[in-house]
Design an enzyme around this catalytic site. Structure first.
Site, mmCIF file in Angstrom:
data_model
loop_
_atom_site.group_PDB
_atom_site.id
_atom_site.type_symbol
_atom_site.label_atom_id
_atom_site.label_comp_id
_atom_site.label_asym_id
_atom_site.label_seq_id
_atom_site.Cartn_x
_atom_site.Cartn_y
_atom_site.Cartn_z
ATOM 1 N N HIS B 27 12.373 -4.857 -4.370
ATOM 2 C CA HIS B 27 12.826 -5.896 -3.434
ATOM 3 C C HIS B 27 12.254 -7.279 -3.745
ATOM 4 O O HIS B 27 11.720 -7.983 -2.890
ATOM 5 C CB HIS B 27 12.681 -5.495 -1.961
ATOM 6 C CG HIS B 27 11.294 -5.161 -1.449
ATOM 7 N ND1 HIS B 27 10.226 -6.019 -1.550
ATOM 8 C CD2 HIS B 27 10.826 -4.073 -0.801
ATOM 9 C CE1 HIS B 27 9.170 -5.467 -0.997
ATOM 10 N NE2 HIS B 27 9.509 -4.286 -0.544
ATOM 11 N N HIS B 81 5.016 6.823 6.692
ATOM 12 C CA HIS B 81 5.618 5.486 6.535
ATOM 13 C C HIS B 81 7.138 5.635 6.390
ATOM 14 O O HIS B 81 7.603 6.396 5.562
ATOM 15 C CB HIS B 81 4.996 4.801 5.310
ATOM 16 C CG HIS B 81 5.487 3.407 5.056
ATOM 17 N ND1 HIS B 81 6.051 2.615 6.025
ATOM 18 C CD2 HIS B 81 5.478 2.660 3.923
ATOM 19 C CE1 HIS B 81 6.369 1.444 5.496
ATOM 20 N NE2 HIS B 81 6.038 1.454 4.232
ATOM 21 N N GLU B 83 9.455 3.492 5.400
ATOM 22 C CA GLU B 83 10.222 2.720 4.419
ATOM 23 C C GLU B 83 10.956 3.662 3.463
ATOM 24 O O GLU B 83 10.467 4.735 3.118
ATOM 25 C CB GLU B 83 9.293 1.759 3.657
ATOM 26 C CG GLU B 83 10.051 0.635 2.994
ATOM 27 C CD GLU B 83 9.137 -0.510 2.516
ATOM 28 O OE1 GLU B 83 7.906 -0.392 2.640
ATOM 29 O OE2 GLU B 83 9.692 -1.513 2.025
ATOM 30 N N ASP B 85 11.569 4.012 0.397
ATOM 31 C CA ASP B 85 11.012 4.599 -0.836
ATOM 32 C C ASP B 85 10.171 5.841 -0.543
ATOM 33 O O ASP B 85 9.824 6.588 -1.456
ATOM 34 C CB ASP B 85 10.217 3.561 -1.660
ATOM 35 C CG ASP B 85 9.254 2.738 -0.821
ATOM 36 O OD1 ASP B 85 9.472 2.623 0.405
ATOM 37 O OD2 ASP B 85 8.293 2.202 -1.390
ATOM 38 N N HIS B 147 2.000 -1.477 6.362
ATOM 39 C CA HIS B 147 2.511 -2.826 6.517
ATOM 40 C C HIS B 147 3.819 -2.874 7.293
ATOM 41 O O HIS B 147 4.498 -3.927 7.284
ATOM 42 C CB HIS B 147 2.684 -3.466 5.119
ATOM 43 C CG HIS B 147 3.727 -2.772 4.276
ATOM 44 N ND1 HIS B 147 4.904 -3.398 3.919
ATOM 45 C CD2 HIS B 147 3.827 -1.519 3.774
ATOM 46 C CE1 HIS B 147 5.660 -2.588 3.201
ATOM 47 N NE2 HIS B 147 5.026 -1.447 3.099
ATOM 48 N N ASP B 166 0.951 3.230 2.136
ATOM 49 C CA ASP B 166 0.976 2.140 1.159
ATOM 50 C C ASP B 166 -0.391 1.470 0.944
ATOM 51 O O ASP B 166 -0.591 0.767 -0.051
ATOM 52 C CB ASP B 166 2.021 1.085 1.548
ATOM 53 C CG ASP B 166 3.426 1.513 1.144
ATOM 54 O OD1 ASP B 166 3.548 2.501 0.389
ATOM 55 O OD2 ASP B 166 4.401 0.872 1.559
ATOM 56 N N TYR B 194 -0.461 -5.755 -5.907
ATOM 57 C CA TYR B 194 0.143 -5.055 -4.772
ATOM 58 C C TYR B 194 -0.357 -5.645 -3.451
ATOM 59 O O TYR B 194 0.418 -5.931 -2.540
ATOM 60 C CB TYR B 194 -0.184 -3.555 -4.844
ATOM 61 C CG TYR B 194 0.615 -2.749 -3.847
ATOM 62 C CD1 TYR B 194 1.872 -2.265 -4.171
ATOM 63 C CD2 TYR B 194 0.128 -2.505 -2.568
ATOM 64 C CE1 TYR B 194 2.615 -1.551 -3.244
ATOM 65 C CE2 TYR B 194 0.864 -1.803 -1.645
ATOM 66 C CZ TYR B 194 2.104 -1.325 -1.988
ATOM 67 O OH TYR B 194 2.856 -0.638 -1.067
ATOM 68 N N HIS B 227 1.878 5.097 -3.432
ATOM 69 C CA HIS B 227 2.291 4.575 -4.751
ATOM 70 C C HIS B 227 1.090 4.574 -5.681
ATOM 71 O O HIS B 227 -0.018 4.225 -5.259
ATOM 72 C CB HIS B 227 2.744 3.110 -4.663
ATOM 73 C CG HIS B 227 4.007 2.872 -3.915
ATOM 74 N ND1 HIS B 227 5.246 3.267 -4.369
ATOM 75 C CD2 HIS B 227 4.227 2.235 -2.740
ATOM 76 C CE1 HIS B 227 6.164 2.882 -3.500
ATOM 77 N NE2 HIS B 227 5.587 2.260 -2.496
#
Lengths: 52, 397
Positions: B27, B81, B83, B85, B147, B166, B194, B227
């Site tokens: 993104h 999380h 999100e 991904d 986040h 994350d 990051y 990640h």
């Protein structure tokens, strides 16, 4: 004066402290915050806050 | 036989994620070393899958799970999380394994059905709640806005494993799963990149979270983020890095960010940089060749940004507009800065840059510098002086 909590991120607006970094002086009641004030953490609008 | 194998990270926890070797645009964040989507399998009485992967990687995740247990034996799924991904494969995973329960934070349970078009009764867990997996427990800690509003940690006390979603992650595709198997310079660079691009806006919350983790007495042997590599050594150093990035104490480094039309603003940028670099480390970033996420990385440990643009059609150059909008959203703190640039007839760019810097709560130092058509010797001297004054200011001289 009541404290208000952001329903999105959990930030607490404490009227005794205000939000000086964003031009809100200590002693400002939540109701008296400008309509375009937003949560300093996540940016949510005033409508996203609930009384604590 | 499973093509992809799980990797054991503690006595009963396995990494069952996927490696994305090819992603370069996350993104808008340039992920030049690719990334990974980490999912973890906790083999307890209730077999629990923690997070999933980005949708196209579901087979890789299932293959790794199958190298440990038959995926249909999974009882619980925990979403730390929401999100995409990490949740993109959640709907299909639920359909395939029909788990007994799926857990998420209060905000996650509200977000996931909407985000995934998921019609499934998610169980919302509270901050501090403990979930029994039969023989062991998993404890949850809300980490709102770290986040996303839904973000939470899961902590497996028995084996001291923190599933940190994350936080403490990085975009790095690697066949070595553990951080201690990877070049420390690469880790430091990718972890900082990051942080700068994802977590920086929430730095005040990061500091609070580090205190909360310390107060909760969370003894950590393994930190397992969503990640990049899994951490099992040097954990205090990892936490210290986060603390120092979150504090954003003014550092003695200047970055000169600019874009140029016909070389005049570039000449000014080089003079600014020459003045600054005589005093402290200085980085010069021309925006036709430097990506916005690289600028964010360089800003993380800088005390000052000096920003230049030619005036084009009464405004700043568009690549600079891109970068300034991005940096403003990242809410860097404790910076000083100023603008400079060349122009042909109107010269709005320097003023427009100042306006954005002020919106970013950057403290302006000295005066902006404008040059009509080409900077003369006198103007270049002023540019050099701006660099020097700025560098001295952040060094406290």
């Amino acid at each position: 004066m009541k404290k208000y909590v952001c329903d999105i991120c959990g930030y607490t607006y404490d009227p005794q402290k205000g939000d000086p970094k964003n031009g809100i002086s200590p002693g400002t009641a939540f109701e008296d915050l400008p309509e375009d004030w937003s949560c300093p953490i996540c940016g949510a609008s005033k409508e996203s806050f609930s009384a604590k | 036989m499973a093509t992809h194998k799980a990797i054991k990270i503690s006595d009963s926890v396995y990494w069952v994620g996927a490696i994305d070797w090819n992603i370069r645009d996350f993104h808008g964040y340039l992920t030049k070393r690719g990334s990974s989507y980490n999912a973890y399998l906790l083999v307890a009485d209730k077999i629990t899958l923690i997070d999933t992967v980005k949708a196209p990687f579901i087979e890789e995740m299932f293959s790794r799970i199958a190298s440990v247990v038959d995926p249909s034996r999974i009882d619980y799924i925990v979403s730390n999380h929401s999100e995409i991904d990490h949740s993109g494969a959640l709907k299909e995973t639920i359909a395939r394994i029909n788990p007994e329960k799926v857990f998420a934070s209060k905000m996650g349970a509200a977000t996931l059905p909407n985000l995934l078009d998921l019609n499934y009764p998610l169980v919302a867990v509270a901050d501090g709640e403990e979930l029994s997996l039969g023989n062991v427990n998993l404890k949850f800690m809300e980490t709102r806005m770290l986040h996303w509003p839904d973000s939470m940690f899961s902590y497996f006390h028995k084996e001291k494993v923190l599933f940190s979603q994350d936080a403490f992650g990085m975009h790095l595709a690697s066949s070595s799963l553990f951080a201690d198997e990877i070049d420390p310079a690469i880790l430091e660079y990718e972890a900082a990149t990051y942080y700068a691009n994802i977590l920086l806006p929430y730095s005040p919350l990061v500091l609070k979270l580090l205190d909360k983790v310390a107060a909760a007495g969370m003894d950590m042997a393994v930190v397992a983020p969503d990640h990049g590599p899994v951490w099992r050594k040097n954990l205090p150093a990892l936490l210290d890095n986060y603390k120092s990035w979150a504090k954003q104490e003014p550092a003695a480094k200047v970055i000169v960010i600019y874009d140029t039309m016909w070389g005049s603003t570039e000449a000014m940028a080089k003079a600014v940089a020459a003045g600054a670099s005589a005093i402290c480390p200085t980085k010069v970033l021309r925006l036709d060749v430097v990506h916005r996420s690289e600028v964010a990385y360089e800003l993380l440990d800088s005390g000052a940004l000096l920003v230049g643009s030619a005036t084009l059609n009464n405004n700043i150059l568009p690549r600079l507009a891109d970068v300034l909008v991005y940096l403003k959203g990242l809410r860097p703190a404790n910076k000083i800065g100023q603008s400079f640039g060349s122009f042909g007839w109107s010269g709005e760019a320097v003023k427009n840059i100042q306006t954005i810097l002020l919106e970013m709560k950057v403290t302006l130092i000295g005066e902006s510098i404008s040059a009509k058509h080409r900077p003369d010797e006198e103007t270049l001297k002023l540019c050099s002086l701006l660099g020097k004054t700025t560098a001295k200011s952040i060094k406290g001289e």
